[in-house]
Enzyme design. Structure first.
Site, PDB file in Angstrom:
ATOM      1  N   VAL A 164       2.386   9.857   0.741  1.00  0.00           N
ATOM      2  CA  VAL A 164       1.129   9.787   1.540  1.00  0.00           C
ATOM      3  C   VAL A 164       0.907  11.308   1.880  1.00  0.00           C
ATOM      4  CG1 VAL A 164       0.811   9.246   4.124  1.00  0.00           C
ATOM      5  CG2 VAL A 164       1.968   7.581   2.483  1.00  0.00           C
TER       6      VAL A 164
ATOM      7  N   THR B 268       3.495   4.413   8.397  1.00  0.00           N
ATOM      8  CA  THR B 268       3.619   3.082   8.943  1.00  0.00           C
ATOM      9  C   THR B 268       4.460   2.730   9.947  1.00  0.00           C
ATOM     10  OG1 THR B 268       2.940   2.318   6.470  1.00  0.00           O
ATOM     11  CG2 THR B 268       3.485   0.535   8.138  1.00  0.00           C
TER      12      THR B 268
ATOM     13  N   GLU C 104      -2.378   4.024   6.282  1.00  0.00           N
ATOM     14  CA  GLU C 104      -2.546   4.543   5.041  1.00  0.00           C
ATOM     15  C   GLU C 104      -2.559   3.545   4.173  1.00  0.00           C
ATOM     16  OE1 GLU C 104      -3.074   7.786   3.562  1.00  0.00           O
ATOM     17  OE2 GLU C 104      -3.606   6.275   1.940  1.00  0.00           O
TER      18      GLU C 104
ATOM     19  N   LYS D 142      -2.435  -2.526   9.323  1.00  0.00           N
ATOM     20  CA  LYS D 142      -1.368  -2.061   8.022  1.00  0.00           C
ATOM     21  C   LYS D 142      -0.358  -3.052   7.775  1.00  0.00           C
ATOM     22  CE  LYS D 142       0.672   0.187   5.187  1.00  0.00           C
ATOM     23  NZ  LYS D 142       0.084   0.399   3.665  1.00  0.00           N
TER      24      LYS D 142
ATOM     25  N   ASN E 256      -0.159  -5.213   4.115  1.00  0.00           N
ATOM     26  CA  ASN E 256       1.038  -5.604   3.172  1.00  0.00           C
ATOM     27  C   ASN E 256       1.704  -6.755   3.346  1.00  0.00           C
ATOM     28  OD1 ASN E 256       0.689  -2.989   2.153  1.00  0.00           O
ATOM     29  ND2 ASN E 256       2.426  -2.002   3.177  1.00  0.00           N
TER      30      ASN E 256
ATOM     31  N   TYR F  90      -3.560  -9.383  -9.293  1.00  0.00           N
ATOM     32  CA  TYR F  90      -2.531  -9.221  -8.375  1.00  0.00           C
ATOM     33  C   TYR F  90      -1.998 -10.489  -8.421  1.00  0.00           C
ATOM     34  CZ  TYR F  90       0.385  -6.523  -5.048  1.00  0.00           C
ATOM     35  OH  TYR F  90       1.392  -5.888  -4.433  1.00  0.00           O
TER      36      TYR F  90
ATOM     37  N   ASN G 234       0.299 -11.421 -11.377  1.00  0.00           N
ATOM     38  CA  ASN G 234       1.484 -11.443 -12.303  1.00  0.00           C
ATOM     39  C   ASN G 234       2.718 -11.715 -11.930  1.00  0.00           C
ATOM     40  OD1 ASN G 234       2.282 -11.148 -15.014  1.00  0.00           O
ATOM     41  ND2 ASN G 234       1.963  -8.836 -15.166  1.00  0.00           N
TER      42      ASN G 234
ATOM     43  N   GLY H  70       8.807  -5.746  -4.363  1.00  0.00           N
ATOM     44  CA  GLY H  70       9.673  -4.665  -3.815  1.00  0.00           C
ATOM     45  C   GLY H  70       8.967  -3.468  -3.733  1.00  0.00           C
TER      46      GLY H  70
ATOM     47  N   TYR I 195       8.732   0.520  -1.969  1.00  0.00           N
ATOM     48  CA  TYR I 195       9.098   1.315  -0.683  1.00  0.00           C
ATOM     49  C   TYR I 195       8.650   0.442   0.688  1.00  0.00           C
ATOM     50  CZ  TYR I 195       9.920   4.715   3.169  1.00  0.00           C
ATOM     51  OH  TYR I 195       9.960   5.343   4.337  1.00  0.00           O
ATOM     52  N   CYS I 196       7.413  -0.197   0.156  1.00  0.00           N
ATOM     53  CA  CYS I 196       6.523  -0.700   1.644  1.00  0.00           C
ATOM     54  C   CYS I 196       6.681  -2.211   1.804  1.00  0.00           C
ATOM     55  CB  CYS I 196       5.136  -0.156   1.356  1.00  0.00           C
ATOM     56  SG  CYS I 196       4.893   1.472   1.613  1.00  0.00           S
TER      57      CYS I 196
ATOM     58  N   ASP J  51       7.767  -3.577   5.349  1.00  0.00           N
ATOM     59  CA  ASP J  51       6.588  -3.810   6.535  1.00  0.00           C
ATOM     60  C   ASP J  51       6.804  -5.374   6.672  1.00  0.00           C
ATOM     61  OD1 ASP J  51       6.338  -1.069   5.906  1.00  0.00           O
ATOM     62  OD2 ASP J  51       4.314  -1.154   4.983  1.00  0.00           O
TER      63      ASP J  51
ATOM     64  N   ARG K 142      12.743   3.038  -5.076  1.00  0.00           N
ATOM     65  CA  ARG K 142      13.083   2.490  -3.990  1.00  0.00           C
ATOM     66  C   ARG K 142      13.048   1.051  -3.824  1.00  0.00           C
ATOM     67  NH1 ARG K 142      10.100   6.718  -0.255  1.00  0.00           N
ATOM     68  NH2 ARG K 142       8.455   6.303  -1.348  1.00  0.00           N
TER      69      ARG K 142
HETATM   70  N1  LIG Z   1       4.670   5.171  -0.458  1.00  0.00           N
HETATM   71  C1  LIG Z   1       3.632   4.346  -0.329  1.00  0.00           C
HETATM   72  O1  LIG Z   1       3.130   3.821  -1.057  1.00  0.00           O
HETATM   73  C2  LIG Z   1       3.000   4.178   1.291  1.00  0.00           C
HETATM   74  C3  LIG Z   1       1.775   3.739   1.481  1.00  0.00           C
HETATM   75  C4  LIG Z   1       1.066   3.739   2.548  1.00  0.00           C
HETATM   76  C5  LIG Z   1       1.909   4.015   3.809  1.00  0.00           C
HETATM   77  N2  LIG Z   1       3.221   4.605   3.686  1.00  0.00           N
HETATM   78  C6  LIG Z   1       4.084   5.053   4.869  1.00  0.00           C
HETATM   79  O2  LIG Z   1       4.081   6.267   4.814  1.00  0.00           O
HETATM   80  C7  LIG Z   1       5.162   7.099   5.331  1.00  0.00           C
HETATM   81  C8  LIG Z   1       5.750   8.065   4.129  1.00  0.00           C
HETATM   82  O3  LIG Z   1       5.861   7.354   2.918  1.00  0.00           O
HETATM   83  P1  LIG Z   1       6.212   8.318   1.641  1.00  0.00           P
HETATM   84  O4  LIG Z   1       6.280   7.115   0.518  1.00  0.00           O
HETATM   85  O5  LIG Z   1       5.077   9.014   1.439  1.00  0.00           O
HETATM   86  O6  LIG Z   1       7.453   8.726   1.872  1.00  0.00           O
HETATM   87  P2  LIG Z   1       8.476   9.978   0.912  1.00  0.00           P
HETATM   88  O7  LIG Z   1       9.614   9.613   1.168  1.00  0.00           O
HETATM   89  O8  LIG Z   1       7.828   9.683  -0.380  1.00  0.00           O
HETATM   90  O9  LIG Z   1       7.920  11.225   1.718  1.00  0.00           O
HETATM   91  C9  LIG Z   1       8.546  11.703   2.709  1.00  0.00           C
HETATM   92  C10 LIG Z   1       8.563  13.091   2.950  1.00  0.00           C
HETATM   93  O10 LIG Z   1       8.778  13.625   4.302  1.00  0.00           O
HETATM   94  C11 LIG Z   1       9.833  14.394   4.375  1.00  0.00           C
HETATM   95  N3  LIG Z   1      10.416  14.644   5.681  1.00  0.00           N
HETATM   96  C12 LIG Z   1      11.382  13.725   6.139  1.00  0.00           C
HETATM   97  N4  LIG Z   1      11.554  14.056   7.447  1.00  0.00           N
HETATM   98  C13 LIG Z   1      10.800  15.174   7.734  1.00  0.00           C
HETATM   99  C14 LIG Z   1      10.564  15.891   8.982  1.00  0.00           C
HETATM  100  N5  LIG Z   1      11.313  15.744   9.810  1.00  0.00           N
HETATM  101  N6  LIG Z   1       9.966  17.151   8.886  1.00  0.00           N
HETATM  102  C15 LIG Z   1       9.225  17.421   7.654  1.00  0.00           C
HETATM  103  N7  LIG Z   1       9.053  16.509   6.330  1.00  0.00           N
HETATM  104  C16 LIG Z   1      10.097  15.317   6.562  1.00  0.00           C
HETATM  105  C17 LIG Z   1      10.732  14.094   3.226  1.00  0.00           C
HETATM  106  O11 LIG Z   1      11.558  15.361   2.802  1.00  0.00           O
HETATM  107  C18 LIG Z   1       9.925  13.796   2.119  1.00  0.00           C
HETATM  108  O12 LIG Z   1       9.344  14.727   1.124  1.00  0.00           O
HETATM  109  C19 LIG Z   1       6.056   5.811   5.678  1.00  0.00           C
HETATM  110  O13 LIG Z   1       6.036   5.272   6.778  1.00  0.00           O
HETATM  111  C20 LIG Z   1       5.494   4.606   4.439  1.00  0.00           C
HETATM  112  O14 LIG Z   1       5.685   3.374   4.852  1.00  0.00           O
HETATM  113  C21 LIG Z   1       3.551   4.634   2.207  1.00  0.00           C
END
Ligand SMILES: NC(=O)c1ccc[n+]([C@@H]2O[C@H](COP(=O)([O-])OP(=O)(O)OC[C@H]3O[C@@H](n4cnc5c(N)ncnc54)[C@H](O)[C@@H]3O)[C@@H](O)[C@H]2O)c1
Length: 391
Positions: free
Chosen positions: A14, A121, A144, A200, A204, A245, A247, A253, A255-256, A260, A317
């Site tokens: 993100v 999120t 996002e 959001k 999901n 969507y 398949n 699974g 991360y989200c 969520d 993840r």
């Molecule tokens: N991955 C997705 O597809 C997606 C989509 C939509 C929303 N989100 C949401 O967005 C958020 C982030 O997801 P992501 O997949 O980008 O996470 P990620 O784990 O890929 O990245 C998070 C980053 O934040 C950094 N971080 C952690 N604590 C910190 C701090 N205190 N200060 C500065 N940096 C810090 C970590 O080192 C890491 O690089 C989550 O809440 C997730 O649910 C993710």
């Protein structure tokens, strides 16, 4: 167009995609606590697999600098975007939002003017609580919707832009995101923060429900020896259902979706529901069914072809296959993993064999959430529920 100073906190999927998106037009500083990630970005190397981000870092004239220095990042910013993790805490049954709170508490003494946009999120109701806890009006939530692996693309061509504030400031944030898109045609919606948080989680959870639905359809087919392919095709030709969507897989699974759906269920406390709970249970039931199917083959060694959730992904993840591995463990089945992105000898306690031919030889049954040409030679050993060779 006004040029802003934008700080993005967190350089994951993100954060980095938002940073690159805005660095095409504004001055962007990315802040992370992970120094190797910061160094990579400054060397124009993407720390994650995303072809659009990789290309943009290499080719575009981006105004993007990464740092671990909070003061430098926060102090002159007009907008500060928070994109740090919100993992699900199974003890509290809620998201762990501490990374967001620690970032807010660091920003406020250094910059009391910037608009803070939460992109992570969060639970329904969180923005109102955190604004009152920190006694600030600086915070706005904007959900996002990107997909991993297509993170920048989904921000350049978004399905919608949603901002959790009905105000001039909310409209300005929506416009900021819209101006950064390629076509400037995405629908924008401003609504109250709590509704935006719900959008959001409900989005999901709907996606999880769709995966669970086609997986249960597939379980029925497997049990009754019916062609899942014929039935999914026939069902999906109804335009109200659609041929996307759909398949079957070992389970939803990544991360989200797992976290969520659980957070939305937690938000349903004291609200009547059956479906939200059932989606989560359905995913468990599916994995248990897959395990039973594998056990019927009486394998000595089960090979795991990739730990990733989908083809082209660079992380695993909460991937469904890990749930299957843990279930198989209960039956004392030997596990051998092929995961070439890992350079270690083991993943958790399970051995890795990254020499493909050796791996294919050693396993009696090979589990592949998604089929791959690597497996063509040993197709008779492969167990998959993939119908369409796509995610
Ligand atoms: N991955 C997705 O597809 C997606 C989509 C939509 C929303 N989100 C949401 O967005 C958020 C982030 O997801 P992501 O997949 O980008 O996470 P990620 O784990 O890929 O990245 C998070 C980053 O934040 C950094 N971080 C952690 N604590 C910190 C701090 N205190 N200060 C500065 N940096 C810090 C970590 O080192 C890491 O690089 C989550 O809440 C997730 O649910 C993710």
């Amino acid at each position: 167009m006004l040029k802003y100073k934008i700080c993005v906190v967190g350089t994951g999927y993100v954060g980095l995609s938002n940073a690159v998106l805005f660095a095409r037009q504004h001055d962007v500083i990315s802040l992370d606590i992970d120094l190797p990630r910061v160094e990579k970005i400054n060397q124009k190397i993407s720390p994650l697999v995303d072809s659009c981000i990789e290309k943009a870092l290499q080719e575009n004239q981006l105004n993007l600098k990464a740092t671990t220095d909070k003061k430098q990042a926060y102090h002159q910013a007009d907008y500060i975007i928070i994109a740090t993790p919100t993992n699900y805490n199974s003890e509290t049954n809620y998201f762990d939002t501490s990374s967001i709170e620690s970032v807010i508490s660091e920003i406020l003494p250094l910059n009391n003017k910037a608009t803070i946009i939460i992109k992570s999120t969060i639970p329904v109701g969180y923005t109102e609580q955190v604004k009152s806890r920190f006694k600030t009006e600086q915070i706005v939530f904007a959900p996002e919707f990107l997909r991993e692996g297509k993170a920048l693309y989904d921000n350049l061509y978004p399905s919608r832009i949603i901002v959790g504030e009905k105000s001039e400031r909310g409209e300005k944030i929506a416009q900021l995101y819209l101006n950064a898109t390629v076509e400037h045609t995405a629908p924008t919606l401003c609504m109250d923060a709590t509704e935006a948080e719900a959008v959001k989680l409900f989005s999901n959870t709907y996606l999880a429900m769709r995966v669970a639905y086609f997986n249960e359809l597939d379980t029925y087919c497997a049990k009754h020896n019916l062609s899942s392919l014929d039935i999914v095709r026939g069902v999906s030709l109804d335009p109200r259902i659609g041929q996307h969507y759909n398949n079957p897989s070992f389970g939803y699974g990544g991360y989200c979706l797992p976290k969520d759906t659980k957070q939305l269920l937690a938000n349903y406390k004291d609200v009547p529901q059956n479906l939200i709970q059932a989606i989560i249970q359905s995913n468990q039931t599916r994995k248990k069914f897959i395990v039973k199917e594998i056990l019927k083959k009486r394998p000595n060694v089960v090979g795991i072809y990739r730990l990733t959730m989908k083809a082209g992904s660079d992380n695993f993840r909460d991937s469904a296959i890990q749930g299957i591995i843990h279930e198989l463990e209960e039956y004392n089945i030997k596990i051998l993993i092929y995961e070439p992105t890992l350079k270690t000898t083991h993943f958790e306690k399970y051995p890795l064999e990254n020499e493909l031919n050796q791996f294919l030889e050693c396993a009696d049954v090979i589990l592949a959430n998604r089929m791959h040409s690597d497996l063509k030679e040993q197709q008779e050993k492969v167990y998959t529920r993939d119908l369409f060779g796509e995610n």
